[in-house]
Design a protein around this motif. Sequence first.
Motif, mmCIF file in Angstrom:
data_model
loop_
_atom_site.group_PDB
_atom_site.id
_atom_site.type_symbol
_atom_site.label_atom_id
_atom_site.label_comp_id
_atom_site.label_asym_id
_atom_site.label_seq_id
_atom_site.Cartn_x
_atom_site.Cartn_y
_atom_site.Cartn_z
ATOM 1 N N TYR A 55 0.782 -1.227 -0.119
ATOM 2 C CA TYR A 55 -0.008 0.023 -0.178
ATOM 3 C C TYR A 55 0.665 1.044 0.038
ATOM 4 O O TYR A 55 1.914 1.341 0.634
ATOM 5 C CB TYR A 55 -0.980 -0.029 1.193
ATOM 6 C CG TYR A 55 -2.086 -1.127 1.144
ATOM 7 C CD1 TYR A 55 -3.047 -1.082 0.380
ATOM 8 C CD2 TYR A 55 -1.502 -2.317 1.695
ATOM 9 C CE1 TYR A 55 -4.045 -1.972 0.385
ATOM 10 C CE2 TYR A 55 -2.455 -3.407 1.655
ATOM 11 C CZ TYR A 55 -3.724 -3.013 1.055
ATOM 12 O OH TYR A 55 -4.846 -4.380 0.888
ATOM 13 N N GLU A 56 0.757 1.962 -0.851
ATOM 14 C CA GLU A 56 1.226 3.499 -1.025
ATOM 15 C C GLU A 56 0.424 4.475 -0.641
ATOM 16 O O GLU A 56 -0.614 4.783 -1.423
ATOM 17 C CB GLU A 56 1.828 3.606 -2.355
ATOM 18 C CG GLU A 56 2.751 4.760 -2.614
ATOM 19 C CD GLU A 56 2.982 4.973 -4.347
ATOM 20 O OE1 GLU A 56 4.302 4.718 -4.448
ATOM 21 O OE2 GLU A 56 1.992 4.976 -5.084
ATOM 22 N N VAL A 57 0.643 5.407 0.319
ATOM 23 C CA VAL A 57 0.049 6.622 0.387
ATOM 24 C C VAL A 57 0.775 7.633 0.189
ATOM 25 O O VAL A 57 1.519 8.129 1.156
ATOM 26 C CB VAL A 57 -0.446 6.484 1.959
ATOM 27 C CG1 VAL A 57 -1.427 7.988 2.355
ATOM 28 C CG2 VAL A 57 -1.771 5.347 2.356
ATOM 29 N N CYS A 58 0.594 8.503 -0.570
ATOM 30 C CA CYS A 58 1.192 9.493 -1.205
ATOM 31 C C CYS A 58 0.349 10.882 -0.625
ATOM 32 O O CYS A 58 -0.712 11.031 -1.322
ATOM 33 C CB CYS A 58 1.485 9.856 -2.606
ATOM 34 S SG CYS A 58 2.800 8.757 -3.336
ATOM 35 N N ASN A 138 -19.031 -0.062 -11.382
ATOM 36 C CA ASN A 138 -18.330 0.620 -11.913
ATOM 37 C C ASN A 138 -17.916 1.954 -11.285
ATOM 38 O O ASN A 138 -17.625 2.913 -11.828
ATOM 39 C CB ASN A 138 -17.955 1.001 -13.269
ATOM 40 C CG ASN A 138 -17.427 -0.254 -14.101
ATOM 41 O OD1 ASN A 138 -16.493 -1.030 -13.294
ATOM 42 N ND2 ASN A 138 -17.747 -0.645 -15.337
ATOM 43 N N LEU A 139 -18.597 2.291 -9.984
ATOM 44 C CA LEU A 139 -18.464 3.324 -9.024
ATOM 45 C C LEU A 139 -16.936 3.363 -8.860
ATOM 46 O O LEU A 139 -16.421 2.476 -8.601
ATOM 47 C CB LEU A 139 -19.260 3.418 -7.878
ATOM 48 C CG LEU A 139 -20.559 3.696 -8.414
ATOM 49 C CD1 LEU A 139 -21.682 3.456 -6.879
ATOM 50 C CD2 LEU A 139 -21.160 5.041 -8.766
ATOM 51 N N PRO A 140 -16.364 4.707 -8.679
ATOM 52 C CA PRO A 140 -14.738 4.758 -8.273
ATOM 53 C C PRO A 140 -14.773 4.293 -6.926
ATOM 54 O O PRO A 140 -15.729 4.639 -5.965
ATOM 55 C CB PRO A 140 -14.717 6.228 -8.541
ATOM 56 C CG PRO A 140 -15.719 6.795 -8.606
ATOM 57 C CD PRO A 140 -16.909 5.794 -8.956
ATOM 58 N N ARG A 141 -13.516 3.688 -6.537
ATOM 59 C CA ARG A 141 -13.063 3.385 -5.272
ATOM 60 C C ARG A 141 -12.783 4.886 -4.481
ATOM 61 O O ARG A 141 -12.414 5.566 -4.918
ATOM 62 C CB ARG A 141 -11.807 2.671 -5.129
ATOM 63 C CG ARG A 141 -12.042 1.139 -5.671
ATOM 64 C CD ARG A 141 -10.759 0.404 -5.735
ATOM 65 N NE ARG A 141 -10.918 -1.128 -6.044
ATOM 66 C CZ ARG A 141 -11.279 -1.718 -6.804
ATOM 67 N NH1 ARG A 141 -11.508 -1.180 -8.326
ATOM 68 N NH2 ARG A 141 -11.562 -2.999 -7.006
ATOM 69 N N SER A 142 -13.156 4.607 -3.192
ATOM 70 C CA SER A 142 -12.807 5.821 -2.340
ATOM 71 C C SER A 142 -12.448 5.323 -0.769
ATOM 72 O O SER A 142 -12.564 4.343 -0.417
ATOM 73 C CB SER A 142 -14.264 6.701 -2.169
ATOM 74 O OG SER A 142 -15.210 5.781 -1.405
ATOM 75 N N SER A 143 -11.661 6.459 -0.109
ATOM 76 C CA SER A 143 -10.957 6.160 0.959
ATOM 77 C C SER A 143 -11.136 7.267 2.010
ATOM 78 O O SER A 143 -11.296 8.523 1.433
ATOM 79 C CB SER A 143 -9.521 5.980 0.900
ATOM 80 O OG SER A 143 -9.384 4.741 0.165
ATOM 81 N N THR A 144 -11.087 7.017 3.288
ATOM 82 C CA THR A 144 -11.034 8.056 4.418
ATOM 83 C C THR A 144 -9.746 7.768 4.902
ATOM 84 O O THR A 144 -9.325 6.573 5.289
ATOM 85 C CB THR A 144 -12.108 7.903 5.527
ATOM 86 O OG1 THR A 144 -13.285 8.010 4.808
ATOM 87 C CG2 THR A 144 -12.030 9.007 6.445
ATOM 88 N N GLU A 169 -10.694 2.563 4.745
ATOM 89 C CA GLU A 169 -10.275 3.055 5.839
ATOM 90 C C GLU A 169 -8.860 3.162 6.013
ATOM 91 O O GLU A 169 -8.307 2.010 6.165
ATOM 92 C CB GLU A 169 -10.839 3.063 7.262
ATOM 93 C CG GLU A 169 -12.192 3.502 7.169
ATOM 94 C CD GLU A 169 -12.946 3.383 8.762
ATOM 95 O OE1 GLU A 169 -14.231 3.665 8.699
ATOM 96 O OE2 GLU A 169 -12.385 2.362 9.461
ATOM 97 N N VAL A 170 -7.967 4.052 5.963
ATOM 98 C CA VAL A 170 -6.463 4.241 5.944
ATOM 99 C C VAL A 170 -5.941 4.870 7.511
ATOM 100 O O VAL A 170 -6.602 5.903 7.257
ATOM 101 C CB VAL A 170 -5.776 4.662 4.762
ATOM 102 C CG1 VAL A 170 -4.319 4.634 4.940
ATOM 103 C CG2 VAL A 170 -6.175 3.811 3.658
#
Length: 417
Positions: A55-58, A138-144, A169-170
């Motif tokens: 996993y890469e969080v920029c 095909n909805l886009p992925r999302s994150s908090t 969740e990250v």
Amino acid sequence: MTTVDKEKYKCILPLIASGNEEEEKDYKGPTPGELLEPLFKQSSCSYRIESYWTYEVCHGKHIRQYHEEKETGQKINIQEYYLGNMMVKSPLSEPDQEEKENPKESAKEIPTKNIEGQMTPYYPVEMGNGTPCSLRQNLPRSSTVMYICHPEAKHEILSVAEVTTCEYEVVILTPLLCNHPKYRFRASPVNDIFCQSLPGSPLKPHNLEQLEKQQEMMKMPFRRVKEEEMPSTKEEKFSSIHKPVAVGSHQLLTVGTTHISKLTDDQLIKEFLSGSYCFHGGVGWWKYEFCYGKYVHQYHEDKESGKTSVVVGTWSKEEHIEWSRKNAARTYYLREDGTQTVRMVSHFYGNGDVCDLTEKPRQVTVKLKCKESDSPHAVTIYMLEPHSCQYILGVESPVICKILDTADEHGLLSVPS
């Protein structure tokens, strides 16, 4: 106060005074978004390496989940998904703007998350517009991204979790938020209670003195454990030494790995190959069940709605043999002495549940791979979806190491002789 032995004491409870609330009320410093702004501006990235995925969080840019694999004589293949991209707007989010414009907004309750039993305040940053998710039309992925104060951290990724399908969740540990009093870690205070014995009662209760003696005994150096005192079976040894290791206030846990119950190796191999013993695994929202020569299921269990299950593929020996004539059912590894050994076998499972996107049955290629481990009964399972409703299920275990060399020309396995 009176003990069970009728000993009587007069105890004084302390007054619990804390300056935290006053400090929070008087705080006039930077908002959480402003405290994190240096992290966004310096274009730094944090990484977390798990059993299969990296996993890469920029920070302030994107979250990427990827796996690199190099097959013999081929270029590196990269499987990747973007779990979220930063919106065009500034990392300084709307709640921060409101707090700047109206100080009363700062009284709003800050969200918290249970981190190892402690309700911990966090600052959320939303990221959307990730890779389209076929399981959600095909909805886009999302994150908090949840930023949490940790004075000694270096912006590490504590955890990544898929809380619902293609929504993540990250949790990030950072020292930057610790300058804000509302985001500081609050340890539960320990306050002394002072007790004085009343006439006719000993200075200390009898049970307390016994407890203190036991604690003194525990401080003595540990003796070497005798061989006969050690756990008797391999599985018991594993359970006694492979505990989560505490590091600071956090624990290192194996992610995506399950452990097979206490069966002998021979019995386990026979039950696995007969399909009566199934492997379970997976991390996040979806879990996977793989029964050799039977089926692959994807499922989610919920206390309220029960179990949601999807048939990813079912076994047909004839269909697999047909598939193996066009695809490599065996992958070889070249030893240093020049001899070859089977490194992995691939099996085709078709005729799954019909996919809404393709209007065709789901299908999966199961890749069984040898993976050495401290535990002879560890299993790692992961799922990829390179094309809509066409999957790859990776199953890695030391158990598989023992049977790979039995693979025939179609990759079919048998009990070792």
